[in-house]
Design a protein around this motif. Structure first.
Motif, PDB file in Angstrom:
ATOM      1  N   UNK A   4       0.816  -1.210   0.000  1.00 59.82           N
ATOM      2  CA  UNK A   4       0.000   0.000   0.000  1.00 59.82           C
ATOM      3  C   UNK A   4       0.846   1.254   0.000  1.00 59.82           C
ATOM      4  N   UNK A   5       1.918   1.251   0.779  1.00 56.41           N
ATOM      5  CA  UNK A   5       2.808   2.411   0.826  1.00 56.41           C
ATOM      6  C   UNK A   5       3.478   2.615  -0.528  1.00 56.41           C
ATOM      7  N   UNK A   6       3.945   1.505  -1.131  1.00 48.81           N
ATOM      8  CA  UNK A   6       4.600   1.619  -2.435  1.00 48.81           C
ATOM      9  C   UNK A   6       3.606   2.094  -3.486  1.00 48.81           C
ATOM     10  N   UNK A   7       2.375   1.580  -3.459  1.00 49.25           N
ATOM     11  CA  UNK A   7       1.365   2.012  -4.440  1.00 49.25           C
ATOM     12  C   UNK A   7       1.047   3.494  -4.280  1.00 49.25           C
ATOM     13  N   UNK A   8       0.934   3.972  -3.046  1.00 47.49           N
ATOM     14  CA  UNK A   8       0.692   5.397  -2.825  1.00 47.49           C
ATOM     15  C   UNK A   8       1.886   6.234  -3.274  1.00 47.49           C
ATOM     16  N   UNK A   9       3.077   5.734  -3.029  1.00 41.97           N
ATOM     17  CA  UNK A   9       4.286   6.464  -3.374  1.00 41.97           C
ATOM     18  C   UNK A   9       4.430   6.603  -4.890  1.00 41.97           C
ATOM     19  N   UNK A  10       4.100   5.548  -5.624  1.00 38.63           N
ATOM     20  CA  UNK A  10       4.284   5.542  -7.076  1.00 38.63           C
ATOM     21  C   UNK A  10       3.118   6.148  -7.843  1.00 38.63           C
ATOM     22  N   UNK A  11       1.993   6.336  -7.189  1.00 34.69           N
ATOM     23  CA  UNK A  11       0.828   6.852  -7.906  1.00 34.69           C
ATOM     24  C   UNK A  11       1.082   8.290  -8.351  1.00 34.69           C
ATOM     25  N   UNK A  12       0.554   8.597  -9.493  1.00 26.75           N
ATOM     26  CA  UNK A  12       0.705   9.947 -10.044  1.00 26.75           C
ATOM     27  C   UNK A  12      -0.672  10.562 -10.164  1.00 26.75           C
ATOM     28  N   UNK A  13      -0.906  11.577  -9.386  1.00 26.94           N
ATOM     29  CA  UNK A  13      -2.201  12.241  -9.376  1.00 26.94           C
ATOM     30  C   UNK A  13      -2.242  13.402 -10.355  1.00 26.94           C
ATOM     31  N   UNK A  14      -1.220  13.559 -11.129  1.00 26.21           N
ATOM     32  CA  UNK A  14      -1.179  14.699 -12.040  1.00 26.21           C
ATOM     33  C   UNK A  14      -0.570  15.903 -11.367  1.00 26.21           C
ATOM     34  N   UNK A  15      -0.442  16.958 -12.103  1.00 21.56           N
ATOM     35  CA  UNK A  15       0.115  18.172 -11.537  1.00 21.56           C
ATOM     36  C   UNK A  15       1.612  18.236 -11.760  1.00 21.56           C
ATOM     37  N   UNK A  16       2.202  19.235 -11.191  1.00 22.30           N
ATOM     38  CA  UNK A  16       3.629  19.470 -11.386  1.00 22.30           C
ATOM     39  C   UNK A  16       4.458  18.530 -10.526  1.00 22.30           C
ATOM     40  N   UNK A  17       5.750  18.544 -10.818  1.00 25.94           N
ATOM     41  CA  UNK A  17       6.674  17.729 -10.039  1.00 25.94           C
ATOM     42  C   UNK A  17       6.748  18.182  -8.594  1.00 25.94           C
ATOM     43  N   UNK A  18       6.628  19.492  -8.386  1.00 26.71           N
ATOM     44  CA  UNK A  18       6.660  20.027  -7.022  1.00 26.71           C
ATOM     45  C   UNK A  18       5.493  19.492  -6.207  1.00 26.71           C
ATOM     46  N   UNK A  19       4.313  19.468  -6.815  1.00 24.56           N
ATOM     47  CA  UNK A  19       3.133  18.945  -6.114  1.00 24.56           C
ATOM     48  C   UNK A  19       3.290  17.452  -5.816  1.00 24.56           C
ATOM     49  N   UNK A  20       3.848  16.713  -6.752  1.00 22.37           N
ATOM     50  CA  UNK A  20       4.027  15.276  -6.577  1.00 22.37           C
ATOM     51  C   UNK A  20       4.995  14.994  -5.421  1.00 22.37           C
ATOM     52  N   UNK A  21       6.110  15.734  -5.387  1.00 19.41           N
ATOM     53  CA  UNK A  21       7.077  15.512  -4.313  1.00 19.41           C
ATOM     54  C   UNK A  21       6.562  16.021  -2.969  1.00 19.41           C
TER      55      UNK A  21
END
Length: 76
Positions: A4-21
């Motif tokens: 679950x942690x890995x799936x949440x970590x790898x998921x991409x919700x869209x948006x910029x790289x700053x938002x993702x990090x």
């Protein structure tokens, strides 16, 4: 839990790289807080209350007793 942690970590919700990090950093902080406030108190209480005895006393019940043994018979 790890999947679950890995799936949440790898998921991409869209948006910029700053938002993702920022999202990943928030997940990491939430996971560490969950471990600190959940697992740490449980582990400390378990270690404190489940200490092994250094010496186990022999029973002194005060009742009379006698040694008993049984011999098994042959099967036919």
């Amino acid at each position: 839990m790890g999947v679950g942690v890995v799936a949440l970590w790898r998921s991409r919700k869209g948006g910029s790289g700053l938002r993702r990090y920022a999202r990943r950093a928030g997940l990491a902080v939430a996971m560490l807080a969950g471990l600190f406030f959940g697992l740490l108190p449980f582990s400390q209480s378990y270690v404190t209350t489940h200490a092994a005895r250094a010496y186990v006393p022999s029973p002194q019940l005060g009742a009379p007793f006698e040694e008993v043994s049984f011999r098994a018979g042959e099967r036919r």
